[in-house]
Design an enzyme around this catalytic site. Structure first.
Site, PDB file in Angstrom:
ATOM      1  N   THR A  67     110.912  10.003  35.060  1.00  0.00           N
ATOM      2  CA  THR A  67     111.845   9.886  35.800  1.00  0.00           C
ATOM      3  C   THR A  67     112.074   8.828  36.663  1.00  0.00           C
ATOM      4  OG1 THR A  67     112.494  11.742  37.534  1.00  0.00           O
ATOM      5  CG2 THR A  67     110.249  10.680  37.849  1.00  0.00           C
ATOM      6  N   SER A  87     104.536  15.620  42.586  1.00  0.00           N
ATOM      7  CA  SER A  87     105.562  15.918  41.603  1.00  0.00           C
ATOM      8  C   SER A  87     105.355  17.197  40.935  1.00  0.00           C
ATOM      9  CB  SER A  87     105.119  14.617  40.496  1.00  0.00           C
ATOM     10  OG  SER A  87     106.115  14.783  39.503  1.00  0.00           O
ATOM     11  N   SER A  88     106.478  17.549  40.580  1.00  0.00           N
ATOM     12  CA  SER A  88     106.539  18.893  39.671  1.00  0.00           C
ATOM     13  C   SER A  88     106.505  18.445  38.266  1.00  0.00           C
ATOM     14  CB  SER A  88     107.900  19.523  39.767  1.00  0.00           C
ATOM     15  OG  SER A  88     107.992  20.136  41.094  1.00  0.00           O
ATOM     16  N   GLY A 124     113.691  18.796  35.598  1.00  0.00           N
ATOM     17  CA  GLY A 124     114.580  19.792  36.477  1.00  0.00           C
ATOM     18  C   GLY A 124     113.965  19.785  37.652  1.00  0.00           C
ATOM     19  N   GLY A 125     113.345  19.086  38.331  1.00  0.00           N
ATOM     20  CA  GLY A 125     112.947  18.824  39.571  1.00  0.00           C
ATOM     21  C   GLY A 125     111.971  20.016  39.878  1.00  0.00           C
ATOM     22  N   THR A 127     115.346  13.534  35.470  1.00  0.00           N
ATOM     23  CA  THR A 127     114.038  13.320  34.913  1.00  0.00           C
ATOM     24  C   THR A 127     114.389  13.709  33.370  1.00  0.00           C
ATOM     25  OG1 THR A 127     112.959  14.220  36.600  1.00  0.00           O
ATOM     26  CG2 THR A 127     111.637  14.032  34.556  1.00  0.00           C
ATOM     27  N   ARG A 144     102.560   7.801  38.096  1.00  0.00           N
ATOM     28  CA  ARG A 144     103.426   8.214  39.202  1.00  0.00           C
ATOM     29  C   ARG A 144     103.776   7.021  40.159  1.00  0.00           C
ATOM     30  NH1 ARG A 144     107.716  11.811  41.008  1.00  0.00           N
ATOM     31  NH2 ARG A 144     107.077  12.756  42.957  1.00  0.00           N
ATOM     32  N   ASP A 189     110.417  12.420  47.157  1.00  0.00           N
ATOM     33  CA  ASP A 189     109.650  13.340  46.783  1.00  0.00           C
ATOM     34  C   ASP A 189     108.661  13.685  47.961  1.00  0.00           C
ATOM     35  OD1 ASP A 189     110.813  14.543  44.562  1.00  0.00           O
ATOM     36  OD2 ASP A 189     109.227  13.752  43.034  1.00  0.00           O
ATOM     37  N   GLU A 211     113.966  10.072  39.409  1.00  0.00           N
ATOM     38  CA  GLU A 211     114.172  11.092  40.556  1.00  0.00           C
ATOM     39  C   GLU A 211     115.462  11.463  40.481  1.00  0.00           C
ATOM     40  OE1 GLU A 211     113.373  13.976  43.634  1.00  0.00           O
ATOM     41  OE2 GLU A 211     112.467  13.205  41.776  1.00  0.00           O
TER      42      GLU A 211
END
Length: 585
Positions: free
Chosen positions: A416, A463-464, A485-486, A398, A115, A438, A418
């Site tokens: 990603t 983060s998702s 997909g966020g 992503t 990340r 984010d 973003e």
């Protein structure tokens, strides 16, 4: 090193490596960490190899490496390098990722966090205007402040140093070749470059991705990116040092410090970045074990949602039953309420992982699911000090891919930049991320309470992204999956896991089910994909599903059947494909 006791058959699933792993330029430190071997044990019998990714060229790049004896990690490096060329709107060298890995020879499941991280000089108010109000989202995205220290190259190089078989420099050759010789522009890239894009790119991005005469690229055009080829060659020859130090790092820093809204990224920040190995979180769901990365990934709340659903009758229903979707939606709202309150970078905020997954707590949350959906549920009161509810706005960019090599090793990786084309700033033929948006743009909620996901120096934003690996009751590999997909990633993954593991659907059918995202008072979904009567049934239960941003999934999955055969699937909503190399004896 930590042993996780399998809660179904008492089999030990070993997870490991909680230490920080330095970049391979400090290989001595990495090599000193025990837990597994650089190369998998040789197998007398070789199984099939499978690659599923968002673009055919990326799949072919992974297969090329596998055909040369590469392992799953080797193929992952080649796939990411190619995705940065052919799908730059979604991921690339300038972004970050989470990677899950299953090692067939040991049964070990591991996770690595690539990340992005905020520069040391980042402050909680950096996305506020002069009146103390959050900046308009697009303005924040396309600022110099939005770019976090990229983590993808550090993550892949750390993983390759431990798990790779082919030389690092060889892994970039497919993408270098395609960038030099040119490739046919995919429809999805052309769409996001065109006037009809939901986020029209800046002049800088249009200039980078254009014909020699400056005209905008169209689907089917041949595009060459010599700057990207040069960047990849440097990384191939010199390793990650070429990215995090020297002239390329200087270009990245310089570009983020330019107007408008210059950021605080420095060369010291770049050189200090480290990728984290950590124990994944593994919990039972039905007769399986589902493993996800630790925070700042939101995978813990994906497991929470599965735990809540297991205390309902959803498994006895099916995708044509509106009650099943009602239960799913209400469990989703409970999950997001907790995710938005509690999940953050654990190095800055204590994330109550065990409390969120405690069976007694899951039972209490499941009891809030009614015959009709009521007002949006609040987060559970599981810690004394509550954080405010943040207003993080995640973009639906992503990519995700899965690799299985001939030895049965598996990579499940979500990656990603973003937003579409990240911050819309570029260097070296690739785009820079806007991952710092984010964070919550405001450090406090409407009542002035501090939020967990506020900006802080050296912090990773929540983060998702939640790449998944599933094991059976014997700890053997069953499935790897994930989606872009966020914030909707969590619902996408939950839907696929319920369909695959509870409803026993084929993997392709599972990922093609309609997407339904329920968060707060909002229900959005793919109206034309639901079975007849489902939407009316949901309406009777207080759930009015509206068309929205629920078309952004891009599932890629591989399933291993009990007879040892593999099946891969790619989401029809995007351009991904699956290919398999036959077993070698």
């Amino acid at each position: 090193m930590l042993n996780i006791k399998h809660q179904i058959r008492q089999r030990l699933v070993v997870t490991f490596l909680t230490a920080f792993v330095a970049l391979p330029v400090q290989a001595g430190l990495a090599a000193a960490i025990p837990g597994f071997h650089r190369h998998a044990k040789a197998d007398a019998h070789k199984g099939p190899a499978v690659v599923v990714a968002a673009n055919p060229l990326a799949v072919e790049a992974g297969l090329e490496i596998l055909k040369k004896g590469g392992k799953a990690i080797d193929a992952a490096v080649a796939i990411q390098a190619m995705l940065g060329l052919v799908e730059p709107q979604s991921s690339g060298l300038g972004g970050g990722a989470f990677l899950m890995y299953y090692q067939a020879s040991t049964g070990v499941v591991s996770a690595i966090d690539g990340r992005e991280k905020a520069p040391a000089g980042a402050t909680p108010d950096m996305f506020l205007d002069e009146r103390g109000k959050p900046l308009p989202f697009l303005e924040a995205v396309r600022s110099g402040r939005s770019t976090g220290i990229p983590g993808t190259i550090a993550m892949l190089s750390a993983a390759h140093a431990r798990l790779g078989a082919r030389p690092w420099k060889d892994l970039f050759q497919p993408a270098i070749r395609a960038a030099t010789q040119g490739f046919k522009v995919p429809e999805r890239l052309a769409y996001f470059l065109g006037e009809g894009s939901p986020a029209p790119p800046t002049t800088e991005i249009r200039a980078l991705f254009s014909k020699p005469d400056g005209e905008t690229l169209r689907a089917g055009d041949i595009f060459k990116n010599p700057a990207y080829a040069k960047t990849l060659q440097r990384i191939a020859d010199e390793g990650p040092r070429a990215f995090y130090e020297g002239s390329l790092a200087e270009e990245i820093v310089k570009r983020t410090q330019e107007q408008p809204l210059p950021g605080t990224l420095t060369l010291k920040d770049m050189a200090a970045y480290r990728s984290n190995w950590a124990d994944p979180i593994c919990r039972p769901y039905r007769q399986y074990t589902v493993c996800v990365p630790r925070p700042p990934s939101s995978g813990v709340t994906l497991l929470e949602m599965l735990g809540i659903l297991e205390k309902t009758d959803i498994a006895d229903r099916g995708p044509s039953d509106p009650q099943a979707w009602s239960v799913f939606a209400q469990a989703s709202r409970l999950m997001y309420a907790d995710r938005d309150r509690y999940v953050d970078d654990p190095h800055f905020v204590a994330v109550p992982v065990d409390r969120l997954l405690d069976p007694a707590y899951l039972r209490l949350r499941a009891q809030l699911i009614g015959e009709r959906a009521g007002p949006a549920p609040p987060p559970g009161n599981i810690v004394i000090l509550l954080h405010g509810r943040d207003a993080t706005n995640e973009s639906a960019g992503t990519s995700h891919f899965v690799v299985v090599d001939a030895s049965g090793n598996v990579v499940s990786m979500t990656t990603t930049v973003e937003s579409v084309f990240g911050s819309n700033r570029s260097v070296g033929g690739f785009v820079l991320n806007n991952e710092l948006t984010d964070f919550s743009l405001s450090p406090t909620d409407e009542n002035g309470h501090p939020v967990a996901n506020e900006v802080q120096g050296n912090k990773r934003p929540r983060s998702s992204m939640s790449p998944v690996i599933v094991l059976d009751h014997d700890g053997e590999f069953v499935a790897a999956l994930g989606s872009p997909g966020g914030s909707a990633i969590l619902d996408y993954n939950a839907k696929a896991l319920v369909a695959l593991l509870a409803w026993k659907m084929p993997v392709k059918a599972a990922i093609e089910l309609p997407n339904l995202i329920a968060r707060g008072d909002e229900y959005v979904g793919e109206l034309d994909r639901f079975a007849p009567g489902v939407l009316a049934g949901l309406r009777e239960r207080g759930i009015e599903v509206r068309s929205g941003r629920a078309e952004n999934s891009g599932f890629h999955a591989v399933v291993r059947h009990p007879d040892g055969t593999y099946e891969g699937a790619a989401d029809s909503r995007r351009e991904g494909i699956v290919k398999m190399l036959p077993a070698q004896h």
